[in-house]
Design a protein around this motif. Sequence first.
Motif, PDB file in Angstrom:
ATOM      1  N   ASN A   1     -10.532   7.058   8.610  1.00 15.01           N
ATOM      2  CA  ASN A   1     -10.580   6.538   7.229  1.00 15.01           C
ATOM      3  C   ASN A   1     -10.741   5.020   7.216  1.00 15.01           C
ATOM      4  OD1 ASN A   1      -8.010   5.494   7.742  1.00 15.01           O
ATOM      5  ND2 ASN A   1      -6.946   7.095   6.621  1.00 15.01           N
ATOM      6  N   ARG A   2     -11.225   4.479   8.333  1.00 14.89           N
ATOM      7  CA  ARG A   2     -11.505   3.050   8.494  1.00 14.89           C
ATOM      8  C   ARG A   2     -10.245   2.216   8.281  1.00 14.89           C
ATOM      9  NH1 ARG A   2     -17.220   2.075   5.469  1.00 14.89           N
ATOM     10  NH2 ARG A   2     -17.438   0.451   7.035  1.00 14.89           N
ATOM     11  N   TRP A   3      -9.116   2.772   8.731  1.00 17.11           N
ATOM     12  CA  TRP A   3      -7.827   2.082   8.733  1.00 17.11           C
ATOM     13  C   TRP A   3      -7.361   1.696   7.334  1.00 17.11           C
ATOM     14  CZ3 TRP A   3      -6.096   3.098  13.338  1.00 17.11           C
ATOM     15  CH2 TRP A   3      -6.988   3.185  14.396  1.00 17.11           C
ATOM     16  N   GLN A   4      -7.693   2.544   6.367  1.00 21.32           N
ATOM     17  CA  GLN A   4      -7.272   2.310   4.993  1.00 21.32           C
ATOM     18  C   GLN A   4      -6.052   3.175   4.669  1.00 21.32           C
ATOM     19  OE1 GLN A   4      -8.830  -0.188   3.136  1.00 21.32           O
ATOM     20  NE2 GLN A   4      -9.762  -0.459   5.163  1.00 21.32           N
ATOM     21  N   GLY A   5      -5.125   2.637   3.902  1.00 18.04           N
ATOM     22  CA  GLY A   5      -3.929   3.387   3.523  1.00 18.04           C
ATOM     23  C   GLY A   5      -2.708   2.503   3.589  1.00 18.04           C
ATOM     24  N   GLY A   6      -1.752   2.768   2.702  1.00 18.82           N
ATOM     25  CA  GLY A   6      -0.576   1.922   2.598  1.00 18.82           C
ATOM     26  C   GLY A   6       0.615   2.368   3.414  1.00 18.82           C
ATOM     27  N   ASN A   7       0.487   3.492   4.168  1.00 20.84           N
ATOM     28  CA  ASN A   7       1.594   3.999   4.975  1.00 20.84           C
ATOM     29  C   ASN A   7       1.652   3.193   6.266  1.00 20.84           C
ATOM     30  OD1 ASN A   7       3.370   5.464   6.609  1.00 20.84           O
ATOM     31  ND2 ASN A   7       2.727   7.433   5.755  1.00 20.84           N
ATOM     32  N   ARG A   8       2.350   2.065   6.185  1.00 15.75           N
ATOM     33  CA  ARG A   8       2.315   1.053   7.251  1.00 15.75           C
ATOM     34  C   ARG A   8       2.819   1.586   8.590  1.00 15.75           C
ATOM     35  NH1 ARG A   8       1.947  -4.168   5.322  1.00 15.75           N
ATOM     36  NH2 ARG A   8       1.554  -5.664   6.975  1.00 15.75           N
ATOM     37  N   GLY A   9       3.894   2.356   8.573  1.00 16.12           N
ATOM     38  CA  GLY A   9       4.440   2.886   9.816  1.00 16.12           C
ATOM     39  C   GLY A   9       3.747   4.152  10.288  1.00 16.12           C
ATOM     40  N   ARG A  10       2.840   4.692   9.447  1.00 17.58           N
ATOM     41  CA  ARG A  10       2.067   5.906   9.757  1.00 17.58           C
ATOM     42  C   ARG A  10       2.987   7.119   9.981  1.00 17.58           C
ATOM     43  NH1 ARG A  10      -3.005   4.678  13.479  1.00 17.58           N
ATOM     44  NH2 ARG A  10      -1.531   4.073  15.084  1.00 17.58           N
ATOM     45  N   TYR A  11       4.026   7.173   9.170  1.00  8.62           N
ATOM     46  CA  TYR A  11       4.973   8.285   9.218  1.00  8.62           C
ATOM     47  C   TYR A  11       4.382   9.481   8.480  1.00  8.62           C
ATOM     48  CZ  TYR A  11       9.352  10.881   8.592  1.00  8.62           C
ATOM     49  OH  TYR A  11      10.334  11.844   8.607  1.00  8.62           O
ATOM     50  N   GLN A  12       4.572  10.681   9.027  1.00 12.91           N
ATOM     51  CA  GLN A  12       4.040  11.887   8.414  1.00 12.91           C
ATOM     52  C   GLN A  12       5.102  12.989   8.420  1.00 12.91           C
ATOM     53  OE1 GLN A  12      -0.286  12.631   9.694  1.00 12.91           O
ATOM     54  NE2 GLN A  12       0.414  11.175  11.261  1.00 12.91           N
ATOM     55  N   ASN A  13       5.362  13.546   7.236  1.00 15.29           N
ATOM     56  CA  ASN A  13       6.332  14.634   7.130  1.00 15.29           C
ATOM     57  C   ASN A  13       5.977  15.477   5.911  1.00 15.29           C
ATOM     58  OD1 ASN A  13       9.029  15.772   5.926  1.00 15.29           O
ATOM     59  ND2 ASN A  13       9.444  15.397   8.097  1.00 15.29           N
ATOM     60  N   ALA A  14       5.652  16.734   6.136  1.00 15.89           N
ATOM     61  CA  ALA A  14       5.184  17.604   5.059  1.00 15.89           C
ATOM     62  C   ALA A  14       6.257  17.829   3.999  1.00 15.89           C
ATOM     63  CB  ALA A  14       4.723  18.944   5.639  1.00 15.89           C
ATOM     64  N   ASP A  15       7.514  17.973   4.414  1.00 16.14           N
ATOM     65  CA  ASP A  15       8.593  18.183   3.438  1.00 16.14           C
ATOM     66  C   ASP A  15       8.749  16.960   2.535  1.00 16.14           C
ATOM     67  OD1 ASP A  15       9.125  20.701   4.418  1.00 16.14           O
ATOM     68  OD2 ASP A  15      10.735  20.036   5.754  1.00 16.14           O
ATOM     69  N   LEU A  16       8.681  15.771   3.135  1.00 21.80           N
ATOM     70  CA  LEU A  16       8.780  14.550   2.341  1.00 21.80           C
ATOM     71  C   LEU A  16       7.597  14.445   1.380  1.00 21.80           C
ATOM     72  CD1 LEU A  16      10.217  11.882   1.729  1.00 21.80           C
ATOM     73  CD2 LEU A  16       8.892  10.829   3.567  1.00 21.80           C
ATOM     74  N   ASP A  17       6.400  14.789   1.862  1.00 15.88           N
ATOM     75  CA  ASP A  17       5.219  14.771   0.984  1.00 15.88           C
ATOM     76  C   ASP A  17       5.442  15.659  -0.233  1.00 15.88           C
ATOM     77  OD1 ASP A  17       3.917  13.105   2.758  1.00 15.88           O
ATOM     78  OD2 ASP A  17       2.797  14.717   3.726  1.00 15.88           O
ATOM     79  N   GLY A  18       6.012  16.849  -0.010  1.00 12.99           N
ATOM     80  CA  GLY A  18       6.252  17.794  -1.102  1.00 12.99           C
ATOM     81  C   GLY A  18       7.254  17.256  -2.104  1.00 12.99           C
ATOM     82  N   THR A  19       8.312  16.619  -1.613  1.00  9.82           N
ATOM     83  CA  THR A  19       9.325  16.058  -2.516  1.00  9.82           C
ATOM     84  C   THR A  19       8.741  14.916  -3.339  1.00  9.82           C
ATOM     85  OG1 THR A  19      11.012  16.599  -0.865  1.00  9.82           O
ATOM     86  CG2 THR A  19      11.672  15.153  -2.652  1.00  9.82           C
ATOM     87  N   ILE A  20       7.921  14.075  -2.697  1.00  9.61           N
ATOM     88  CA  ILE A  20       7.270  12.978  -3.420  1.00  9.61           C
ATOM     89  C   ILE A  20       6.352  13.530  -4.502  1.00  9.61           C
ATOM     90  CG2 ILE A  20       5.583  11.114  -3.187  1.00  9.61           C
ATOM     91  CD1 ILE A  20       6.810  10.511  -0.445  1.00  9.61           C
ATOM     92  N   ALA A  21       5.615  14.598  -4.192  1.00  3.76           N
ATOM     93  CA  ALA A  21       4.717  15.204  -5.187  1.00  3.76           C
ATOM     94  C   ALA A  21       5.507  15.748  -6.373  1.00  3.76           C
ATOM     95  CB  ALA A  21       3.894  16.309  -4.530  1.00  3.76           C
ATOM     96  N   ARG A  22       6.643  16.373  -6.097  1.00  2.00           N
ATOM     97  CA  ARG A  22       7.467  16.902  -7.193  1.00  2.00           C
ATOM     98  C   ARG A  22       8.064  15.764  -8.018  1.00  2.00           C
ATOM     99  NH1 ARG A  22       9.009  20.275  -3.023  1.00  2.00           N
ATOM    100  NH2 ARG A  22      11.056  19.289  -2.807  1.00  2.00           N
ATOM    101  N   TYR A  23       8.466  14.702  -7.329  1.00  4.29           N
ATOM    102  CA  TYR A  23       9.001  13.522  -8.034  1.00  4.29           C
ATOM    103  C   TYR A  23       7.964  12.960  -9.003  1.00  4.29           C
ATOM    104  CZ  TYR A  23      10.530   8.669  -8.692  1.00  4.29           C
ATOM    105  OH  TYR A  23      10.889   7.467  -9.233  1.00  4.29           O
ATOM    106  N   ALA A  24       6.731  12.859  -8.535  1.00  2.46           N
ATOM    107  CA  ALA A  24       5.664  12.287  -9.356  1.00  2.46           C
ATOM    108  C   ALA A  24       5.261  13.188 -10.516  1.00  2.46           C
ATOM    109  CB  ALA A  24       4.446  11.990  -8.485  1.00  2.46           C
ATOM    110  N   ALA A  25       5.748  14.419 -10.523  1.00  3.11           N
ATOM    111  CA  ALA A  25       5.382  15.362 -11.584  1.00  3.11           C
ATOM    112  C   ALA A  25       6.574  15.768 -12.440  1.00  3.11           C
ATOM    113  CB  ALA A  25       4.743  16.612 -10.965  1.00  3.11           C
ATOM    114  N   THR A  26       7.695  15.058 -12.298  1.00  5.92           N
ATOM    115  CA  THR A  26       8.916  15.417 -13.027  1.00  5.92           C
ATOM    116  C   THR A  26       9.215  14.347 -14.071  1.00  5.92           C
ATOM    117  OG1 THR A  26       9.794  16.575 -11.091  1.00  5.92           O
ATOM    118  CG2 THR A  26      11.368  15.945 -12.804  1.00  5.92           C
TER     119      THR A  26
END
Length: 526
Positions: free
Chosen positions: A440-465
């Motif tokens: 992705n040509r080094w684009q993105g704000g996830n500075r530490g490049r952390y990846q966790n599917a459960d956290l992604d899901g919680t963030i998505a629910r937060y953004a929709a509540t």
Amino acid sequence: KRLVAAVNSVPPALNQMVAAAAGSAPGMEAMATLVHSGFTIVDHDGSIQPLLAESVPSAENGLWKLLPDGRMETTWRIRDGVQWHDGTPFTSADVLFTYQVEEDNDLKAVFGHGYYRNVAAIDAPDPRTIVVTWRQTFIYANLLFGYDGDRSLLPLPRHLLQEAYDRHDVESFLALPYWTAGFVGTGPYKVKDWSMDSNAVFQANDRYVLGRPKIDEIEVKFIRDVNTLTANVLAGTVELTLGRSVSLEEASDMVKKLEGGKMDVAPTGALAAFPQFINTNPAVANVQFRRALLHGVDRQQLVDTFSGGLSSIAHTFINPLEQDYKDVDPSVVKYAYDLRTAAQLMEGLGYAKAPDGLYNDSSGQRLAVEARGNYKPGFAVADEWKRFGVEVDAFAVPPQRAEDVEYRSTFPALEFVVRGNFRWDLNRVLGSNQVPLAENRWQGGNRGRYQNADLDGTIARYAATIPLSERNALLSQIVQHVSDQVVILFLFNNLEPTIFTKRVTNVHAKFERSTQAWNVTQWDLV
């Protein structure tokens, strides 16, 4: 009553979006708030207050509705009697015109705001009512057409700009005198004089819908040189600093020398160490090691050394002055300064101290990690970790590599960063889809490049509540995960100072996503 303030910049315009297109201008946000009001503004503890709108939409007052098809609707009612500075009534037609400009492909580079990507339609049933239909749930919908940090969404005057806009000449549109000396807004002050390179003078607006300000006239001097700004404050020719002007250390020194001088401070993010989670140092990849690092640094000493005790230890990404902080604080996993616990964690990982006091692994190999950063406190933290027993090779990012996104994304272990409260941008900072990679040509704000599917899901629910209590429950889960897994090593809260003389009252330091001038009608001189 006349107040003289100063900004450490030469603002190019009185509209934040136009000004931002020309580069950074500290203090611009305060000046913009003097002359222009939107539907809402964020106050000094993070609460959203209505300005031109009668109230802020919420699920509780029925002005924020979730639709059966997954979309939503917000309704705004403009206060009776709102006028532009030239006496023209402010109506829903101005809001529709603003949306037209925001959606114009030729102007999106200047006026386009990410919030509008979520808008499906804006309707005006009558001159004082605006109904916004959203493509999907969006929790910051109540900030639309209000003040939103450094990229405001404030309305534009249709009666003054429509003709110029219809010419479809972007360059001439952005060069209109309207943006500077000819600015006409809805705010508590009107432009009296504008000298592009030196100062601006603002006069109280007798017809401001929330009441006339207490101070009759405010002059804002444009002073780029910090030494000159300091001299003006100490001489009494400047009574208030606006925006990011001087460091906390410089401000503290100025207040000591200024008879009766005062300073207010507010957290604007935190110094943190971001761990690398891709192709990283094996020790950094282990959460037990990251916990040991936090236990092994005396963060209170950092607070005392670098902020004179005015700041506080940072435990998470939420500003401690925010009203919601108390709701999530019980979920934060906190790491006290405890060298014994830190040593136990290191020994549990198989590390042992060599005669020189530094840790070796089970094969006798020296444990060493690299830490990058351009912040003086970061080097102090690295020194403390060395005293604890971890060899930390700390160095500053060379200026020639500062804009190299691949270099900045692939740091091998740790990077010291001052990061603002990113609860507003959780997915951008923590989402797996925001990891900078070669593809992705080094684009993105996830500075530490952390990846966790459960956290992604919680963030998505937060953004929709939408209901606040349910949303904060999800935010608590996010805070708990980030602190438990030490996704980021938060160190101490960064402070931005505001300096003022003994005559000035009711002024607060700049809160994140707000401005010192949020309550300018209450500023006073004694």
